[in-house]
Structures are given as structure tokens and as C-alpha cells.
Design a protein around this motif. Structure first.
Motif, short mmCIF file in Angstrom:
data_model
loop_
_atom_site.label_atom_id
_atom_site.label_comp_id
_atom_site.label_asym_id
_atom_site.label_seq_id
_atom_site.Cartn_x
_atom_site.Cartn_y
_atom_site.Cartn_z
N ARG A 181 37.66 46.56 30.60
CA ARG A 181 38.90 45.95 31.07
C ARG A 181 39.14 44.59 30.41
O ARG A 181 40.27 44.27 30.00
N LYS A 182 38.07 43.80 30.31
CA LYS A 182 38.19 42.49 29.68
C LYS A 182 38.60 42.60 28.23
O LYS A 182 39.33 41.75 27.70
N ALA A 183 38.15 43.69 27.57
CA ALA A 183 38.49 43.92 26.17
C ALA A 183 39.86 44.56 25.99
O ALA A 183 40.28 44.83 24.86
N GLY A 184 40.55 44.82 27.09
CA GLY A 184 41.90 45.36 27.01
C GLY A 184 41.99 46.87 27.09
O GLY A 184 43.06 47.44 26.92
N ARG A 185 40.85 47.52 27.37
CA ARG A 185 40.87 48.97 27.51
C ARG A 185 40.80 49.32 28.98
O ARG A 185 39.77 49.13 29.63
N VAL A 186 41.89 49.84 29.52
CA VAL A 186 41.93 50.29 30.90
C VAL A 186 42.20 51.79 30.87
O VAL A 186 43.21 52.24 30.33
N ARG A 187 41.30 52.54 31.46
CA ARG A 187 41.38 54.00 31.36
C ARG A 187 42.46 54.62 32.24
O ARG A 187 42.81 55.78 32.06
N GLY A 188 42.95 53.87 33.20
CA GLY A 188 43.96 54.40 34.10
C GLY A 188 43.78 53.83 35.49
O GLY A 188 43.02 52.88 35.71
N ALA A 189 44.46 54.43 36.46
CA ALA A 189 44.47 53.90 37.82
C ALA A 189 43.10 53.95 38.49
O ALA A 189 42.84 53.19 39.42
N LEU A 190 42.21 54.83 38.02
CA LEU A 190 40.89 54.96 38.64
C LEU A 190 39.85 54.04 38.03
O LEU A 190 38.69 54.05 38.45
N HIS A 191 40.24 53.24 37.06
CA HIS A 191 39.27 52.41 36.32
C HIS A 191 38.52 51.48 37.28
O HIS A 191 39.09 50.62 37.94
N GLY A 192 37.19 51.70 37.36
CA GLY A 192 36.34 50.83 38.17
C GLY A 192 36.24 51.18 39.64
O GLY A 192 35.59 50.45 40.39
N LEU A 193 36.83 52.30 40.06
CA LEU A 193 36.79 52.67 41.48
C LEU A 193 35.56 53.52 41.78
O LEU A 193 35.35 54.56 41.14
N PRO A 194 34.73 53.13 42.75
CA PRO A 194 33.52 53.89 43.07
C PRO A 194 33.84 55.16 43.87
O PRO A 194 34.62 55.14 44.83
N VAL A 195 33.21 56.26 43.45
CA VAL A 195 33.45 57.58 44.05
C VAL A 195 32.10 58.22 44.38
O VAL A 195 31.16 58.13 43.59
N LEU A 196 32.01 58.86 45.55
CA LEU A 196 30.84 59.63 45.94
C LEU A 196 31.06 61.11 45.63
O LEU A 196 32.16 61.63 45.80
N MET A 230 39.81 42.50 42.28
CA MET A 230 38.35 42.42 42.35
C MET A 230 37.73 43.23 41.22
O MET A 230 38.23 44.31 40.87
N SER A 231 36.66 42.73 40.63
CA SER A 231 36.01 43.43 39.54
C SER A 231 35.33 44.69 40.04
O SER A 231 35.00 44.83 41.23
N ALA A 232 35.07 45.63 39.11
CA ALA A 232 34.35 46.85 39.47
C ALA A 232 32.96 46.52 39.99
O ALA A 232 32.47 47.17 40.94
N GLU A 233 32.31 45.51 39.40
CA GLU A 233 30.97 45.16 39.86
C GLU A 233 30.99 44.64 41.29
O GLU A 233 30.16 45.07 42.12
N ARG A 234 31.92 43.76 41.62
CA ARG A 234 31.97 43.24 42.98
C ARG A 234 32.32 44.34 43.98
O ARG A 234 31.77 44.40 45.08
N THR A 235 33.25 45.20 43.58
CA THR A 235 33.62 46.32 44.45
C THR A 235 32.43 47.24 44.69
O THR A 235 32.16 47.65 45.82
N THR A 236 31.72 47.56 43.62
CA THR A 236 30.57 48.46 43.73
C THR A 236 29.48 47.84 44.59
O THR A 236 28.88 48.51 45.45
N ARG A 237 29.22 46.55 44.39
CA ARG A 237 28.20 45.88 45.22
C ARG A 237 28.61 45.90 46.70
O ARG A 237 27.75 46.09 47.58
#
Length: 482
Positions: free
Chosen positions: A45-60, A1-8
Motif C-alpha cells: 500500500r505504501k508503494a502505491g499498490r492496492v489490490r482492491g477493497a479487501l487489501h489488508g483485511l483479516p479473514v478466517l 488503520m494499517s493491516a498490521e494494527r488491524t491484524t494485531r
């Protein structure tokens, strides 16, 4: 799932449940740019840059930690306009690791240091946080909102802070994994303080692996926080190194608190059986005498609060009109109807009467409390790798008249005062309320604690989800989105 869908999806859940449905009051504010953050991370991510396991995960983030998009209130109306425009270094590290900063979590106001009669989870800025397992029960504190929010699925994980119990208690009582790390592993810069001797941020999550992932991104040295000088030498990728099989053959100290209820004792015995089944060699340990430690700690917290809070307030923008603890006390008196409807500020007033860290009694009190806590843990750890003990009792009723009516054990004091790490993992349910199992080790032993916690978690199996019941005795609970 994309970060945007997860965040929404998380934002939708907050909208449905935070001030509606079960009305958990766990989130004070959501980030106005949360979707934009997620879209940028999806583009990376689409451009091939993934920062690591936390990439796109929403955190409070607990609302005593500075974030650039939102004010940092510590739950108080005195800081309602504290828009610092800066990220605390711990938040900056998480952004660099690719998280979506989803919003700010409610907390016990001023991290529960204002009053000896406080009701954990209440703040003037955010209202009363409600426990998702039973809505009339405490979410504990002071990281109350983080605990309730992550248990209710408002974000992938969250960041709390602890001085003595404020990560471990809300994690245990909300059925989460929480780590109070070694003092100095995580920066405290731009975090509203109580005590530079004991304060630290810590991860709160639904699994040991998630907590390990989050701490790996949070940890690291900060030139502005001298306590973190050795952090870079000790931080590792805890999740990548996770070894649940570590319990096999490990000598584990068993600390059984005095006057444990029969139900809690049975739950603890069941947890010990799981550890034994995973191969642990269980060894009973006895807590050494620490008479005078608690009183000395309390003196330290009052004196450091007076000095440390003034240091933080001096860095806030001109929109913040309080600059000292005395200013905050005066603000609360002027705004008593909103700031003090349930309990007062006797601890603040006692702290103001001290001389701060210049007080002649400060250094002796700190030396006494730390020495007693450190010696006690070192003695118990002398012949074992770590200690296990119940974290806290089950959640008590939220009581605006009498305040917190804490019952049962508390494992937080020794590791909090010594600065040693402390992990809690859900142990089971008592009367449908979560209780936690604590893993306590020597300084910098986070990896060992995560490994042992993961071994116990695997042996325990899936943990029950919240029921959103009106009370612990109320049957099947609420529809969480009604």
C-alpha cells in the motif's frame, strides 16, 4: 488503520476470548505468519499498490479448506498432521485480492456428516464452539467456528462451506449474513469433501456488503473443478453493484413454513412489513410436494462421501495415515476416547457399506433429489423474482447426551440440493437469540439476492451485538475479556 494494527487487534481479541473469557473455541489455529502477511500488504500500500477493497483485511478460513501455513484437520485428529503446504484455489484467490489469512476456524467434525446423533460445533481437534449470544446454545454447523468467530469480532469476515445448511445455519444462528452461492460459482478443489453435487464454500460476514465483497473475490472458474466452468462468465463485483433500492416494485414470494411458532411467526411478519415498506410486492407461494427428496439426498451424500473423501485423502501428504473412509472409521474406533466421547459414527458406517458413486443406486438417487428440488423452486419462482422465508429456528441447547435437538423451520434443503443460491440476513432476536431471513433465487442470482438483502438490512437497522450470556435467560451477560 494499517493491516498490521488491524491484524494485531484481531489476534489480541482471539487471545482474550477464544480459550479465555467466554471461551468460544471458535478458532483452531492462528496463522504463524499473520503479522508478516499484514506487513507485506502495508508495504504494498505504501508503494502505491492496492489490490482492491479487501487489501489488508483479516479473514478466517474454515478448517476443511487447505491453506499453506496450517494443517487442514476437518476437526478430526486423523488429519492432525495434514499439512498439505498448498492453498485451495478459493484461498489463493482471496490472497490475490489482498486478504490476511488470519487462521483456521473450528467446525463440526467432518462437516457434521459422521453421526446422526452429533452435537453441532464439536470437534476432537477444537472442542465445542459456543454461541456468543448465549454460551450454552449451539453455534450450529458445520461452519460453527466461522459463525461464532465473526459474530465475536475475531476477524473482518470468514469463509465457511455448505453441503446442506452449513453456511446458512451458523450465519443465521450467530446473527450474520451468509451466502450459499450457486453450485459452481466457487471452486471446491482442496476442500475436504462430502458431496461434489452439493458442496460449496461461501462467505460469512457482519453485513451484506462485506459478504458481497468477499464472494466477489472468492468466485471464479477453476480448471480442476469442472462444475466451475461457467463461473467466470457469472462472477461480478457484487459489492460495487449493490442496489438496496431493488425491492421497490419487486414481486417477492413469501413461503411460510407449516407449524411456525407464534413468536417466529410474529418476527417473520415484522420482517415482511419491512419488505413491504421498502416497496416489495409480497405474493404468497406454496411449497410443492417433494416427498422422497430428503431420503434420496441422504443416499447421495453417503455414496459421494465414500468416493469423494478417498479422492481428497489420496492427495494428502504421507504424514496422513488414513486414505479411505474405512481407514477413518478404524481410526475413530482405535481412538474412541478422544474421537467419540459424545457420539458415534453411524453415518460413516452406513456410507462405507455403499458402493460409492459406482453404486447402482447412485445416479437414480441424484436425479430424483435434484429434480424434485429444482422443480419445486422453479414452480415457486415462476411469478416472483425471489423467495423469502425464515432461515432456521433460534439456537438450541448444546447437548452432549442427546445431540442436536433442532426445532423450528429450515430453509436450506431446496437450494442446497438444486444448487441454487441462498442468502440469510439477520431478521431479529427471539428470546435474545438471533434468527435469520432467507432470500432464495434462481441459479446465478447472487446479485439480486445481495441487493434485496441489503434493502432489508437497511430497513431493519443495526443488529444487536452478542452479549456472551451464560444462557439465553441469564441477563446482561459476561465481560467478554474477563
Amino acid at each position: 488503520m494499517s493491516a498490521e494494527r488491524t491484524t494485531r487487534a484481531y489476534l489480541d481479541r482471539i487471545e482474550a476470548m477464544n480459550h479465555k473469557g467466554p471461551r468460544l473455541n471458535a478458532v483452531i489455529a492462528v496463522a504463524p505468519d499473520a503479522i508478516e502477511q499484514a506487513r507485506r500488504l502495508d508495504a504494498e500500500r505504501k508503494a502505491g499498490r492496492v489490490r482492491g477493497a479487501l487489501h489488508g483485511l483479516p479473514v478466517l478460513i474454515k478448517d476443511n479448506i487447505d491453506t499453506r501455513e496450517l494443517p487442514t484437520t476437518a476437526g478430526s485428529l486423523a488429519l492432525a498432521n495434514n499439512m498439505t503446504g498448498r492453498d485451495a484455489p478459493v484461498v489463493a484467490r482471496l490472497r490475490d485480492a489482498g486478504i490476511v489469512m488470519l487462521g483456521k476456524a473450528n467446525l463440526s467434525e467432518w462437516a457434521n456428516i459422521r453421526s446422526s446423533d452429533s452435537m453441532s460445533g464439536w470437534s476432537a481437534a477444537g472442542g465445542l464452539v459456543r454461541n456468543p449470544y448465549a454460551l450454552d446454545r449451539t453455534a450450529c454447523g458445520s461452519s460453527s467456528g466461522t459463525g461464532a468467530a465473526i459474530a465475536a469480532g475475531f476477524a473482518w469476515a470468514g469463509v465457511g462451506t455448505e453441503t446442506d445448511g452449513s453456511v446458512v445455519c451458523p450465519s443465521a444462528i450467530n446473527g450474520l449474513v451468509g451466502m450459499k452461492p450457486t453450485l459452481g460459482l466457487v471452486s471446491r478443489t482442496h476442500v475436504v469433501p462430502i458431496s461434489h453435487s452439493q458442496d460449496t464454500p461461501g462467505p460469512m460476514a457482519r453485513s451484506v456488503r462485506d459478504a458481497a465483497m468477499l464472494l466477489g473475490a472468492m468466485a471464479g472458474s477453476d480448471p480442476a473443478d469442472a462444475a466451475t466452468a461457467d463461473a467466470d462468465a457469472h462472477r461480478v463485483d457484487y459489492a460495487a453493484r449493490l442496489n438496496p433500492a431493488v425491492l421497490k416494485g419487486m414481486r417477492v414470494g413469501v413461503l411460510r413454513p407449516a407449524r411456525l411458532s407464534s413468536d417466529m411467526s410474529a418476527r417473520f411478519d415484522a420482517a415482511l412489513a419491512l419488505l413491504r415498506g421498502a416497496g416489495a410486492v409480497l405474493v404468497d407461494v406454496k411449497r410443492p410436494d417433494t416427498e422422497g427428496m430428503g431420503a434420496a439426498e441422504f443416499d447421495v451424500l453417503k455414496m459421494e462421501l465414500k468416493s469423494d473423501l478417498a479422492d481428497y485423502l489420496a492427495t494428502t501428504p504421507g504424514t496422513v495415515k488414513v486414505r479411505t473412509l474405512a481407514d477413518v472409521i478404524a481410526f475413530n474406533r482405535t481412538n474412541a476416547a478422544t474421537e467419540m466421547p459424545f457420539f458415534g459414527q453411524d453415518i460413516f458406517e452406513a456410507a462405507e457399506k455403499t458402493g460409492g458413486t459406482a453404486d447402482p443406486g447412485y445416479r437414480p438417487a441424484r436425479e430424483k433429489s435434484k429434480a424434485l428440488a429444482t422443480q419445486a423452486l422453479d414452480t415457486m419462482l415462476a411469478d416472483v423474482r425471489l423467495i423469502v422465508t425464515p432461515s432456521y429456528g433460534a439456537a438450541w441447547l448444546s447437548d452432549p447426551v442427546h445431540g442436536d435437538q433442532v426445532s423450528g423451520p429450515s430453509a436450506s434443503g431446496l437450494p442446497a440440493i438444486s444448487g441454487y443460491p441462498h442468502l440469510t440476513v439477520p431478521m431479529g432476536l427471539l428470546d435474545d437469540l438471533p434468527v435469520g431471513l432467507s432470500f432464495i433465487g434462481a441459479k446465478w442470482s447472487e446479485q439480486l439476492l445481495f441487493d434485496a438483502g441489503a434493502g432489508f438490512e437497511a430497513a431493519r437497522g443495526a443488529f444487536p451485538a452478542p452479549r456472551y450470556a451464560p444462557s439465553a435467560d441469564a441477563g446482561p451477560g459476561l465481560d467478554p475479556v474477563r
